[in-house]
Design an enzyme around this catalytic site. Structure first.
Site, PDB file in Angstrom:
ATOM      1  N   THR A   1       0.840  -1.194   0.000  1.00  0.00           N
ATOM      2  CA  THR A   1       0.000   0.000   0.000  1.00  0.00           C
ATOM      3  C   THR A   1       0.879   1.249   0.000  1.00  0.00           C
ATOM      4  O   THR A   1       0.646   2.186  -0.774  1.00  0.00           O
ATOM      5  CB  THR A   1      -0.949   0.012   1.210  1.00  0.00           C
ATOM      6  OG1 THR A   1      -1.917  -1.039   1.059  1.00  0.00           O
ATOM      7  CG2 THR A   1      -1.679   1.345   1.324  1.00  0.00           C
TER       8      THR A   1
ATOM      9  N   SER B   1       4.819  -6.965  -1.966  1.00  0.00           N
ATOM     10  CA  SER B   1       4.462  -7.158  -0.559  1.00  0.00           C
ATOM     11  C   SER B   1       5.010  -8.486  -0.080  1.00  0.00           C
ATOM     12  O   SER B   1       4.896  -9.506  -0.774  1.00  0.00           O
ATOM     13  CB  SER B   1       2.947  -7.132  -0.399  1.00  0.00           C
ATOM     14  OG  SER B   1       2.583  -7.365   0.950  1.00  0.00           O
ATOM     15  N   ALA B   2       5.602  -8.497   1.119  1.00  0.00           N
ATOM     16  CA  ALA B   2       6.212  -9.713   1.643  1.00  0.00           C
ATOM     17  C   ALA B   2       5.183 -10.791   1.980  1.00  0.00           C
ATOM     18  O   ALA B   2       5.379 -11.972   1.673  1.00  0.00           O
ATOM     19  CB  ALA B   2       7.031  -9.380   2.887  1.00  0.00           C
ATOM     20  N   HIS B   3       4.091 -10.400   2.605  1.00  0.00           N
ATOM     21  CA  HIS B   3       3.187 -11.422   3.143  1.00  0.00           C
ATOM     22  C   HIS B   3       2.414 -12.174   2.081  1.00  0.00           C
ATOM     23  O   HIS B   3       1.836 -13.220   2.352  1.00  0.00           O
ATOM     24  CB  HIS B   3       2.240 -10.821   4.186  1.00  0.00           C
ATOM     25  CG  HIS B   3       1.133  -9.976   3.628  1.00  0.00           C
ATOM     26  ND1 HIS B   3      -0.136 -10.460   3.427  1.00  0.00           N
ATOM     27  CD2 HIS B   3       1.100  -8.678   3.252  1.00  0.00           C
ATOM     28  CE1 HIS B   3      -0.908  -9.493   2.948  1.00  0.00           C
ATOM     29  NE2 HIS B   3      -0.182  -8.402   2.835  1.00  0.00           N
TER      30      HIS B   3
ATOM     31  N   CYS C   1      -8.868  -6.428   1.521  1.00  0.00           N
ATOM     32  CA  CYS C   1      -8.847  -5.032   1.973  1.00  0.00           C
ATOM     33  C   CYS C   1     -10.238  -4.404   1.964  1.00  0.00           C
ATOM     34  O   CYS C   1     -10.455  -3.353   2.554  1.00  0.00           O
ATOM     35  CB  CYS C   1      -7.905  -4.218   1.087  1.00  0.00           C
ATOM     36  SG  CYS C   1      -6.201  -4.816   1.153  1.00  0.00           S
TER      37      CYS C   1
END
Length: 401
Positions: free
Chosen positions: A85, A221-223, A350
């Site tokens: 984000t 994004s890592a996750h 989200c």
């Protein structure tokens, strides 16, 4: 006390977040030690003492690894962020803002810069686009076709002499459509515009090399790939005009201020390397599970595939299945399936608490009524063929509640 999840629970919401992978968990172990035992790795990477230098070395090693995983030419092109984000916001506001400043310096301050996004972007792109409009930019939103694709000719028609930035996501998080990013980027560059892509869902699921894609910026994004939450990255090609989004201590070469999350970066690097290394084989394995899911769901009366995904198709992500269920709202189905031990979603996590139908589906021409029955099943590294068969049986039960 945290809610308990049964050991036999089948998680099928990888597009929302992936479970922490073994590689990331192992990389994070040293950072979990308390007190003095943490000094070897737990310092502030901007400090000059020993613990600070150790943290800096770990941070830069992670950056180098991430650059290799993404195909960046140099580690300095990887800006560490708090997540995708932030990376999306920084890309749109930072690149567009820098372009407008270049206009001003060139004596063209009276010209209104133009930005192009698509109607099916994540809200992390759509919201900054609205902010840019409030700041005086012109913003064009490209509409996809019924299968969720942005056509190159649509971008060509939208470009003009004052277009400074184009942002198109690489892969859609709801229906899984993979955009022709290299062609779109080339089209934007031919018109003199910069190009950004939100590549969050594509990393580890589709072939991805930022140099081959020829993008100026990309968000990650890592996750989503089995890394820790709260860390991401913005690839920013060297010498790309950029006005820093977060101001303060000047970390990340002055491009993103704030004390870096060293542990997060280390975990992200380990997860990204594992995801990219396994991508070719996983694409085949997950693609077969995707095709089996679509075939099995097609046998259930009120269920209809949202998009036409041919078996073996590489035009869609191999791990996402999206259907519309006639006569039932997605929230009802999700709760029924959860009670049966299966975790799925109705779309982007989200906006999972919103009662509004998906903006992605509406942009694709799906009616509001039909969009209320949307269901997304997304798989990953730990999904098995047995999980898929069990889900099909559970889905039949959920429909006949």
């Amino acid at each position: 006390m945290a809610a308990k999840v049964p050991e036999d629970y089948v998680y099928l919401d990888y597009a929302a977040t992936a479970p922490l992978c073994e590689e990331a968990a192992l990389a994070l172990e040293p950072y979990q030690a308390p007190g003095r035992a943490n000094l070897a790795v737990g310092g502030n990477a901007n400090s000059l003492h020993g613990p600070g230098r150790a943290a800096f070395e770990a941070l830069e090693a992670a950056r180098k690894s991430l650059a290799a995983s993404l195909g960046a030419r140099r580690p300095s092109e990887v800006i560490l962020t708090s997540g995708a984000t932030e990376a999306d916001n920084a890309a749109l506001l930072g690149m567009a803002g820098a372009a407008r400043e270049l206009y001003r310096r060139a004596g063209r301050g009276d010209v209104t810069p133009h930005v192009i996004v698509t109607e099916i972007e994540h809200d992390a792109v759509l919201a900054p686009a609205r902010r840019l409009e409030a700041l005086g930019f012109r913003v064009t939103r490209l509409r996809p076709d019924a299968s969720g694709f942005i056509e190159v000719r649509a971008l060509e028609a939208a470009l003009d002499a004052d277009t400074v930035l184009v942002s198109v996501q690489m892969a859609n998080s709801e229906v899984g459509s993979i955009q022709p990013i290299a062609q779109l980027a080339r089209t934007a560059h031919d018109a003199g515009a910069l190009f950004h892509t939100d590549a969050v869902q594509a990393l580890g699921k589709a072939p991805l090399d930022v140099q081959e894609l020829d993008v100026d910026a990309a968000s990650f994004s890592a996750h989503k790939v089995g890394g820790p939450k709260g860390v991401g990255a913005l690839y920013l090609r060297a010498r790309t005009p950029f006005d820093p989004f977060l101001l303060g201590g000047g970390q990340e070469s002055g491009l993103r201020s704030g004390t870096q999350n060293v542990a997060g970066a280390v975990g992200f690097a380990a997860a990204a390397a594992a995801a990219q290394a396994g991508q070719p084989d996983e694409a085949v394995r997950l693609g077969a599970l995707r095709d089996r899911l679509y075939a099995g769901l097609a046998e259930l009366g009120p269920v209809e595939a949202t998009v036409d995904v041919e078996p073996g198709s590489r035009d869609f992500l191999p791990n996402i299945v999206h259907v519309l269920v006639d006569g039932l709202e997605s929230q009802t189905l999700i709760l029924r399936l959860d009670m049966l031990g299966f975790g799925v979603s109705g779309g982007s996590a989200c906006s999972s608490h919103s009662l509004e139908p998906s903006h992605v589906l509406r942009a694709m021409g799906v009616s509001a009524d039909r969009a209320q029955g949307a269901l997304r099943v997304s798989m990953g590294r730990y999904t098995t063929a047995d999980d898929v068969e069990a889900f099909l049986a559970a889905m039949a039960r959920a429909l006949d509640w």
